[in-house]
Design a protein around this motif. Structure first.
Motif, PDB file in Angstrom:
ATOM      1  N   TYR A 130      -7.640   5.984   1.950  1.00  0.00           N
ATOM      2  CA  TYR A 130      -7.863   5.816   0.498  1.00  0.00           C
ATOM      3  C   TYR A 130      -9.341   5.843   0.123  1.00  0.00           C
ATOM      4  CZ  TYR A 130      -6.653   3.652  -4.077  1.00  0.00           C
ATOM      5  OH  TYR A 130      -6.440   3.364  -5.411  1.00  0.00           O
ATOM      6  N   GLY A 139     -12.539   3.782  -9.460  1.00  0.00           N
ATOM      7  CA  GLY A 139     -12.086   2.607  -8.718  1.00  0.00           C
ATOM      8  C   GLY A 139     -12.343   2.696  -7.230  1.00  0.00           C
ATOM      9  N   ALA A 143     -12.813  -0.242  -4.343  1.00  0.00           N
ATOM     10  CA  ALA A 143     -11.948  -0.293  -3.159  1.00  0.00           C
ATOM     11  C   ALA A 143     -12.785  -0.343  -1.882  1.00  0.00           C
ATOM     12  CB  ALA A 143     -11.010   0.912  -3.136  1.00  0.00           C
ATOM     13  N   PHE A 157      -5.016  -3.850  -3.408  1.00  0.00           N
ATOM     14  CA  PHE A 157      -5.670  -3.032  -4.444  1.00  0.00           C
ATOM     15  C   PHE A 157      -5.115  -1.605  -4.433  1.00  0.00           C
ATOM     16  CE2 PHE A 157      -8.958  -0.183  -5.984  1.00  0.00           C
ATOM     17  CZ  PHE A 157      -9.530  -0.840  -7.062  1.00  0.00           C
ATOM     18  N   GLU A 158      -5.098  -1.012  -3.236  1.00  0.00           N
ATOM     19  CA  GLU A 158      -4.620   0.368  -3.088  1.00  0.00           C
ATOM     20  C   GLU A 158      -3.150   0.489  -3.491  1.00  0.00           C
ATOM     21  OE1 GLU A 158      -5.265   2.046   0.801  1.00  0.00           O
ATOM     22  OE2 GLU A 158      -3.714   3.579   0.531  1.00  0.00           O
ATOM     23  N   LYS A 160      -1.314  -1.400  -5.465  1.00  0.00           N
ATOM     24  CA  LYS A 160      -1.125  -1.599  -6.898  1.00  0.00           C
ATOM     25  C   LYS A 160      -1.502  -0.339  -7.680  1.00  0.00           C
ATOM     26  CE  LYS A 160      -2.553  -4.742 -10.559  1.00  0.00           C
ATOM     27  NZ  LYS A 160      -3.067  -6.077 -10.855  1.00  0.00           N
ATOM     28  N   HIS A 161      -2.636   0.260  -7.319  1.00  0.00           N
ATOM     29  CA  HIS A 161      -3.098   1.453  -8.032  1.00  0.00           C
ATOM     30  C   HIS A 161      -2.222   2.666  -7.740  1.00  0.00           C
ATOM     31  CE1 HIS A 161      -6.862  -0.011  -9.940  1.00  0.00           C
ATOM     32  NE2 HIS A 161      -6.667  -0.988  -9.075  1.00  0.00           N
ATOM     33  N   THR A 162      -1.802   2.807  -6.480  1.00  0.00           N
ATOM     34  CA  THR A 162      -0.928   3.938  -6.119  1.00  0.00           C
ATOM     35  C   THR A 162       0.398   3.831  -6.857  1.00  0.00           C
ATOM     36  OG1 THR A 162      -1.955   4.128  -3.937  1.00  0.00           O
ATOM     37  CG2 THR A 162       0.226   5.124  -4.189  1.00  0.00           C
ATOM     38  N   ALA A 164       1.047   2.255  -9.615  1.00  0.00           N
ATOM     39  CA  ALA A 164       0.824   2.485 -11.051  1.00  0.00           C
ATOM     40  C   ALA A 164       0.803   3.986 -11.351  1.00  0.00           C
ATOM     41  CB  ALA A 164      -0.472   1.821 -11.491  1.00  0.00           C
ATOM     42  N   HIS A 165       0.139   4.762 -10.473  1.00  0.00           N
ATOM     43  CA  HIS A 165       0.086   6.222 -10.671  1.00  0.00           C
ATOM     44  C   HIS A 165       1.469   6.853 -10.518  1.00  0.00           C
ATOM     45  CE1 HIS A 165      -4.148   6.776 -11.302  1.00  0.00           C
ATOM     46  NE2 HIS A 165      -4.424   5.996 -10.276  1.00  0.00           N
TER      47      HIS A 165
END
Ligand code: DGI
Ligand code: FE
Ligand code: FE
Ligand code: FE
Length: 189
Positions: A130, A139, A143, A157-158, A160-162, A164-165
């Motif tokens: 990532y 972001g 990270a 963190f990773e 949650k963002h993945t 969300a995408h």
């Protein structure tokens, strides 16, 4: 296989751009291994091979799934390259590159989705993929800072963002990705 031979075997299987990504993941994974006390050698091998199967055809993956011993064949077949190149790719790495180390194979298998249970090496490869130097998205700097201070927080963190995408683009979410979210973002044990 020695590092040089492994690098060649991997390079043959992918574009120059993807190979550059792989070398970036290796550099980052080795640095994280040194930071958190994992084996830099295993981090190097897992990083070099994590996307080994990414440029295989869907047909090759589908055949491997049908002929293989996956517990969730029919579900797995509903996904695509994004999920297959890690889950099934780990078996291509095992058979074609003669890698038998289960810690390395697990890190390859989980590198896209993570999992509720992740070893230190699993986390290192998941996060290094990532944040490697070639990654460039809003972001990523955050990270990178988080990764070298708290690896579990970087996994969260990773994830949650993945997720969300995936939701934003209405992409199917593989169940293991949800398990990763529940464990590492929400904290359900
Ligand atoms: O192979 P890379 O591009 O280096 O990175 P990766 O293996 O981490 O991710 C590959 C793609 O997989 C990326 O676009 C995000 C996507 N992905 C992650 N989790 C899921 C997913 N795709 C689906 N359909 N479902 C998931 O749960
Ligand atoms: Fe990948
Ligand atoms: Fe990833
Ligand atoms: Fe990758």
């Amino acid at each position: 296989m020695k590092r040089e031979a492994l690098m060649q075997a991997v390079q043959m299987r992918m574009s120059e751009k993807r190979f550059k990504h792989v070398l970036g993941v290796e550099e980052t994974a080795v640095a994280l291994a040194e930071r958190f006390g994992a084996s830099p050698e295993k981090a190097s091998i897992a990083a070099l091979t994590h996307d080994y199967a990414k440029e295989r055809s869907d047909e090759e993956f589908q055949l491997a799934i049908e002929q293989g011993s996956y517990s969730n064949k029919s579900e797995l077949l509903k996904y695509g390259n994004a999920i297959w190149h890690g889950v099934v790719g780990a078996d291509f790495v095992a058979h074609e590159l003669q890698i038998t180390d289960q810690e390395i194979l697990s890190a390859i298998r989980l590198h896209t989705t993570g999992g509720a249970e992740m070893s230190l090496l699993d986390k290192i490869i998941y996060v290094a993929d990532y944040i490697e130097p070639g990654r460039n998205f809003p972001g990523v700097e955050d990270a990178r800072v988080i990764a070298f201070s708290d690896l579990d927080q970087a996994v969260a963190f990773e994830t949650k963002h993945t997720l969300a995408h995936l939701i934003e683009s209405e992409t199917p979410v593989y169940p293991k990705t949800i398990e990763t979210y529940n464990r590492w973002v929400v904290g359900i044990e």
